[in-house]
Design a protein around this motif. Structure first.
Motif, PDB file in Angstrom:
ATOM      1  N   GLU A  67       0.827  -1.210   0.000  1.00  0.00           N
ATOM      2  CA  GLU A  67       0.000   0.000   0.000  1.00  0.00           C
ATOM      3  C   GLU A  67       0.860   1.258   0.000  1.00  0.00           C
ATOM      4  O   GLU A  67       0.533   2.236  -0.682  1.00  0.00           O
ATOM      5  N   ARG A  68       1.960   1.230   0.730  1.00  0.00           N
ATOM      6  CA  ARG A  68       2.874   2.378   0.722  1.00  0.00           C
ATOM      7  C   ARG A  68       3.438   2.594  -0.685  1.00  0.00           C
ATOM      8  O   ARG A  68       3.553   3.718  -1.158  1.00  0.00           O
ATOM      9  N   THR A  69       3.784   1.505  -1.343  1.00  0.00           N
ATOM     10  CA  THR A  69       4.297   1.607  -2.712  1.00  0.00           C
ATOM     11  C   THR A  69       3.263   2.238  -3.625  1.00  0.00           C
ATOM     12  O   THR A  69       3.597   3.085  -4.463  1.00  0.00           O
ATOM     13  N   LEU A  70       2.023   1.836  -3.474  1.00  0.00           N
ATOM     14  CA  LEU A  70       0.975   2.362  -4.344  1.00  0.00           C
ATOM     15  C   LEU A  70       0.711   3.845  -4.105  1.00  0.00           C
ATOM     16  O   LEU A  70       0.240   4.537  -4.998  1.00  0.00           O
ATOM     17  N   VAL A  71       1.041   4.342  -2.916  1.00  0.00           N
ATOM     18  CA  VAL A  71       0.977   5.788  -2.669  1.00  0.00           C
ATOM     19  C   VAL A  71       2.113   6.471  -3.434  1.00  0.00           C
ATOM     20  O   VAL A  71       1.920   7.512  -4.063  1.00  0.00           O
ATOM     21  N   LEU A  72       3.299   5.856  -3.391  1.00  0.00           N
ATOM     22  CA  LEU A  72       4.463   6.420  -4.088  1.00  0.00           C
ATOM     23  C   LEU A  72       4.333   6.312  -5.608  1.00  0.00           C
ATOM     24  O   LEU A  72       4.743   7.219  -6.334  1.00  0.00           O
ATOM     25  N   ALA A  73       3.809   5.190  -6.057  1.00  0.00           N
ATOM     26  CA  ALA A  73       3.733   4.893  -7.497  1.00  0.00           C
ATOM     27  C   ALA A  73       2.418   4.154  -7.766  1.00  0.00           C
ATOM     28  O   ALA A  73       2.383   2.918  -7.762  1.00  0.00           O
ATOM     29  N   PRO A  74       1.317   4.898  -7.962  1.00  0.00           N
ATOM     30  CA  PRO A  74      -0.009   4.286  -8.064  1.00  0.00           C
ATOM     31  C   PRO A  74      -0.166   3.220  -9.149  1.00  0.00           C
ATOM     32  O   PRO A  74      -1.041   2.368  -9.044  1.00  0.00           O
ATOM     33  N   ARG A  75       0.674   3.241 -10.162  1.00  0.00           N
ATOM     34  CA  ARG A  75       0.546   2.257 -11.249  1.00  0.00           C
ATOM     35  C   ARG A  75       1.601   1.146 -11.145  1.00  0.00           C
ATOM     36  O   ARG A  75       1.861   0.452 -12.120  1.00  0.00           O
ATOM     37  N   ASN A  76       2.167   0.958  -9.975  1.00  0.00           N
ATOM     38  CA  ASN A  76       3.172  -0.080  -9.783  1.00  0.00           C
ATOM     39  C   ASN A  76       2.467  -1.435  -9.766  1.00  0.00           C
ATOM     40  O   ASN A  76       1.788  -1.786  -8.796  1.00  0.00           O
ATOM     41  N   THR A  77       2.629  -2.174 -10.838  1.00  0.00           N
ATOM     42  CA  THR A  77       1.930  -3.449 -10.998  1.00  0.00           C
ATOM     43  C   THR A  77       2.380  -4.476  -9.974  1.00  0.00           C
ATOM     44  O   THR A  77       1.561  -5.236  -9.450  1.00  0.00           O
ATOM     45  N   THR A  78       3.659  -4.505  -9.664  1.00  0.00           N
ATOM     46  CA  THR A  78       4.165  -5.464  -8.674  1.00  0.00           C
ATOM     47  C   THR A  78       3.470  -5.245  -7.336  1.00  0.00           C
ATOM     48  O   THR A  78       3.013  -6.199  -6.695  1.00  0.00           O
ATOM     49  N   ALA A  79       3.368  -3.999  -6.915  1.00  0.00           N
ATOM     50  CA  ALA A  79       2.716  -3.693  -5.635  1.00  0.00           C
ATOM     51  C   ALA A  79       1.235  -4.043  -5.673  1.00  0.00           C
ATOM     52  O   ALA A  79       0.689  -4.588  -4.707  1.00  0.00           O
ATOM     53  N   ALA A  80       0.579  -3.740  -6.781  1.00  0.00           N
ATOM     54  CA  ALA A  80      -0.854  -4.029  -6.886  1.00  0.00           C
ATOM     55  C   ALA A  80      -1.117  -5.532  -6.865  1.00  0.00           C
ATOM     56  O   ALA A  80      -2.037  -6.000  -6.186  1.00  0.00           O
ATOM     57  N   LEU A  81      -0.308  -6.300  -7.590  1.00  0.00           N
ATOM     58  CA  LEU A  81      -0.460  -7.757  -7.576  1.00  0.00           C
ATOM     59  C   LEU A  81      -0.150  -8.329  -6.198  1.00  0.00           C
ATOM     60  O   LEU A  81      -0.838  -9.248  -5.731  1.00  0.00           O
ATOM     61  N   THR A  82       0.865  -7.797  -5.553  1.00  0.00           N
ATOM     62  CA  THR A  82       1.221  -8.278  -4.211  1.00  0.00           C
ATOM     63  C   THR A  82       0.116  -7.947  -3.225  1.00  0.00           C
ATOM     64  O   THR A  82      -0.256  -8.784  -2.389  1.00  0.00           O
ATOM     65  N   ARG A  83      -0.417  -6.726  -3.319  1.00  0.00           N
ATOM     66  CA  ARG A  83      -1.521  -6.336  -2.430  1.00  0.00           C
ATOM     67  C   ARG A  83      -2.693  -7.303  -2.600  1.00  0.00           C
ATOM     68  O   ARG A  83      -3.257  -7.795  -1.627  1.00  0.00           O
ATOM     69  N   ALA A  84      -3.045  -7.603  -3.836  1.00  0.00           N
ATOM     70  CA  ALA A  84      -4.152  -8.525  -4.097  1.00  0.00           C
ATOM     71  C   ALA A  84      -3.856  -9.925  -3.551  1.00  0.00           C
ATOM     72  O   ALA A  84      -4.730 -10.559  -2.948  1.00  0.00           O
ATOM     73  N   GLN A  85      -2.636 -10.387  -3.753  1.00  0.00           N
ATOM     74  CA  GLN A  85      -2.243 -11.709  -3.254  1.00  0.00           C
ATOM     75  C   GLN A  85      -2.354 -11.768  -1.732  1.00  0.00           C
ATOM     76  O   GLN A  85      -2.860 -12.734  -1.167  1.00  0.00           O
ATOM     77  N   VAL A  86      -1.877 -10.728  -1.058  1.00  0.00           N
ATOM     78  CA  VAL A  86      -1.940 -10.694   0.407  1.00  0.00           C
ATOM     79  C   VAL A  86      -3.394 -10.652   0.866  1.00  0.00           C
ATOM     80  O   VAL A  86      -3.785 -11.391   1.783  1.00  0.00           O
TER      81      VAL A  86
END
Length: 125
Positions: A67-86
């Motif tokens: 979630e912190r990554t997505l604040v820094l870089a809203p289109r970061n696919t790695t962070a979005a996929l990881t968030r969904a996985q978690v």
């Protein structure tokens, strides 16, 4: 032992990536955490840390870093996929599905599209 301070921050990032590739996950986590203390806005390091925390079962920390990554870089696919996985692993299927559906609306590289679609199917089972 952590990387030579003269290698920072790029050297810490590359060392952490190498350690991850070698399966030395805790050492990689340590390097990413040190890098993020020195360079808090390093979105790629934050996303990779989230991935490693998820892999090692540290789900609450993984979610926080994704979630912190997505604040820094809203289109970061790695962070979005990881968030969904978690979220999925935490049993929060509806939230995970919403994240994945939003991802699938984007122009993703084919491998990320497959990952997102597979995760979404798991949420809907």
């Amino acid at each position: 032992m952590l990387a030579d301070p003269g290698l920072r921050p790029h050297g810490l990032f590359e060392t952490a990536r190498s350690l991850h590739g070698l399966g030395r996950l805790q050492k990689a986590i340590d390097h990413y955490q040190l890098l993020l203390k020195e360079t808090p806005g390093h979105a790629d390091a934050a996303a990779n840390l989230a991935v490693l925390l998820e892999k090692t079962g540290q789900l609450d920390n993984a979610l926080a870093w994704a979630e912190r990554t997505l604040v820094l870089a809203p289109r970061n696919t790695t962070a979005a996929l990881t968030r969904a996985q978690v979220l999925r692993r935490l049993g929060r299927f509806e939230e995970a599905a919403t994240q994945l559906e939003a991802l699938l609306e984007q122009n993703l590289p084919p491998i990320n599209r497959v990952i997102a679609a597979n995760q979404l199917a798991q949420c809907l089972d």
